[in-house]
Design an enzyme around this catalytic site. Structure first.
Site, mmCIF file in Angstrom:
data_model
loop_
_atom_site.group_PDB
_atom_site.id
_atom_site.type_symbol
_atom_site.label_atom_id
_atom_site.label_comp_id
_atom_site.label_asym_id
_atom_site.label_seq_id
_atom_site.Cartn_x
_atom_site.Cartn_y
_atom_site.Cartn_z
ATOM 1 N N HIS A 58 0.868 -1.187 0.000
ATOM 2 C CA HIS A 58 0.000 0.000 0.000
ATOM 3 C C HIS A 58 0.900 1.231 0.000
ATOM 4 O O HIS A 58 1.539 1.527 1.011
ATOM 5 C CB HIS A 58 -0.897 0.005 1.246
ATOM 6 N N HIS B 133 1.366 3.681 8.179
ATOM 7 C CA HIS B 133 0.446 4.662 8.765
ATOM 8 C C HIS B 133 1.263 5.712 9.503
ATOM 9 O O HIS B 133 2.414 5.471 9.877
ATOM 10 C CB HIS B 133 -0.506 3.980 9.762
ATOM 11 N N ASP C 99 -8.741 -5.107 -2.483
ATOM 12 C CA ASP C 99 -8.075 -5.314 -1.194
ATOM 13 C C ASP C 99 -8.436 -4.255 -0.161
ATOM 14 O O ASP C 99 -8.539 -3.071 -0.460
ATOM 15 C CB ASP C 99 -6.563 -5.358 -1.338
ATOM 16 N N HIS D 141 -2.912 -12.585 2.050
ATOM 17 C CA HIS D 141 -2.762 -12.635 3.513
ATOM 18 C C HIS D 141 -3.629 -13.706 4.198
ATOM 19 O O HIS D 141 -4.401 -13.421 5.108
ATOM 20 C CB HIS D 141 -2.916 -11.266 4.187
ATOM 21 N N ASP E 282 2.019 -7.226 2.537
ATOM 22 C CA ASP E 282 0.924 -6.374 3.002
ATOM 23 C C ASP E 282 1.503 -5.169 3.755
ATOM 24 O O ASP E 282 1.055 -4.826 4.852
ATOM 25 C CB ASP E 282 -0.081 -7.139 3.865
HETATM 26 ZN ZN LIG Z 1 -6.067 -6.960 2.459
#
Ligand SMILES: [Zn+2]
Length: 432
Positions: free
Chosen positions: A63, A310, A153, A233, A306
């Site tokens: 991400h 943050h 996702d 995941h 994954d």
């Molecule tokens: Zn996910």
């Protein structure tokens, strides 16, 4: 383009399943020669004595938060973290703001990536418009724009009729579906795995069935439609059994596991609090053992981070309010080395295959994932022996939300070459 000659290393060849002592010459962005005692006076020489030299790692699940939340991560910082982690290619998930659900956004991100990224960057397209689970996105046009896979996702597609049609449709476009499997109704407002730890802490739990029931449903659809599906995941013991059951019946299914689901159980919450709040939640020891056994037996044949950066504010305060995710891109390989190689579950060749050749095959990247002559010059060098500590203050990622800080690890990537260009050398990014 300059030439790079990597000498004295141990070559990892995932396709052949072998480790061999060979030199390798990279030129014009491809693997020019593989052999013993190679010389080339014009080439930049890298001494790989004591190191493993293999195809660049390919990460199926990151991400990078652009567009919309660049304060958490952007394409540039994410790509630097990827290169430090030995990843020469990454697949970015589409749950950005706005989400990647139409060709224009795909084209925009790909042109941005060409400008700022240090690694090969791919973008998954959304399965449903706006990730809202209500209607199909434009698969044909997104494929033309360059998406190698589809995913919602972060969310689970709950409309069974819609998803069964998506599966049939996806086969026309040869796009694999990367599925995040969690039924939000069964999750409720659960925050942790349902079990002793959640009960003791007085926090509402998420049952494993929230994940397993949708895996079962989706594999039934995949069996009937012939769609290529990938469960990302994966976190539960029954999930591994379901994948094996359906694969034996001809379903085109694969799965990946994150480093944290292999190294931590729900008990880690006592020590790390919301730093280990992830989706799906950390499970119990029996699940961790089943995932490892699944990897050992080849039922689970891929690994993916994954990586979910943050800001500190997103992770602080009330456990129930904290964001889900761990920033782990630059330490994923040593974390896998700790959980799988050091424990004797699999060796380096299998670990490498799960992180290169298999993801390349899933995404249809035929020139990547191995080091045969003529393939892309994406190469990663790993030091299998030297121990270094995780230091979050040194992360290239903007995300410092990582429970593994100060953990001593071996198996660190030390040099990363992307398309024949040296991007990371001796554990430093070479570009500003
Ligand atoms: Zn996910």
């Amino acid at each position: 383009m300059k030439k790079i000659l990597i000498q004295n290393g141990t070559l990892v060849l995932p396709g052949k399943g072998m480790l061999v002592d060979r030199d390798i010459l990279l030129e014009d962005g491809i693997v020019r020669r593989v052999g013993r005692g190679l010389t080339d006076p014009q080439a930049f020489r890298v001494n790989a004595s004591g190191l493993l030299v293999g195809p660049g790692f390919i990460n199926l699940h990151v991400h990078f938060r652009e567009p919309g939340e660049e304060y958490k991560e952007d394409l540039r910082s994410g790509s630097r973290a990827a290169a430090m982690g030995g990843f020469t290619s990454v697949l970015c998930m589409p749950n950005t703001q706005p989400p990647v659900d139409e060709p224009m956004i795909v084209r925009y991100l790909r042109s941005m990536a060409r400008e700022v990224s240090l690694v090969n960057m791919y973008f998954a397209g959304a399965i449903t418009r706006g990730l809202e689970g209500a209607s199909m996105a434009e698969y044909g046009l997104m494929r033309e724009a360059g998406v190698p896979a589809l995913s919602d996702d972060g969310k689970c597609v709950m409309d069974s009729l819609l998803l069964s049609r998506v599966m049939e449709y996806s086969t026309y476009f040869s796009l694999p579906l990367i599925l995040h499997e969690e039924d939000p109704n069964l999750e409720g407002n659960g925050q942790l795995n349902r079990g002793e730890t959640a009960f003791r802490m007085g926090i509402k739990g998420i049952p494993t069935s929230a994940e397993e029931s949708v895996i079962a449903r989706d594999l039934v659809f995949a069996l009937h439609s012939g769609a290529r599906v990938h469960i990302t995941h994966l976190s539960t013991a029954l999930g591994v059994e379901l994948i094996e059951f359906f694969r034996l019946r001809g379903t085109k299914v694969s799965a990946d596991v994150t480093p944290h689901h292999l190294l931590l159980t729900d008990q880690a919450v006592a020590e790390h609090g919301s730093l280990v709040k992830v989706k799906p939640p950390l499970r119990e020891e029996k699940d961790v053992q089943a995932l490892k056994e699944g990897i050992k037996r080849g039922v689970v044949e891929m690994l993916a981070s994954d990586h979910a950066p943050h800001s500190t504010e997103n992770k602080e305060g009330d456990f129930n309010e904290a964001a889900y995710g761990i920033s782990n891109l630059e330490i994923s390989v040593p974390l896998y080395a700790k959980s799988l190689v050091e424990e004797g579950i699999i060796g380096w060749v299998d670990l490498w295959r799960n992180l290169s050749l298999r993801p390349a095959q899933l995404l249809g990247l035929s020139r990547k994932g191995d080091l045969e002559e003529g393939m892309d010059a994406d190469v990663t060098l790993v030091d299998p022996d030297t121990e270094w500590e995780v230091r979050i203050e040194d992360f290239e990622s903007k995300g410092r939300n990582c429970p593994f800080n100060r953990m001593p690890l071996i198996g660190w990537p030390v040099t990363t070459i992307v398309g024949g260009e040296l991007v990371v050398h001796e554990r430093s990014v070479l570009l500003p």
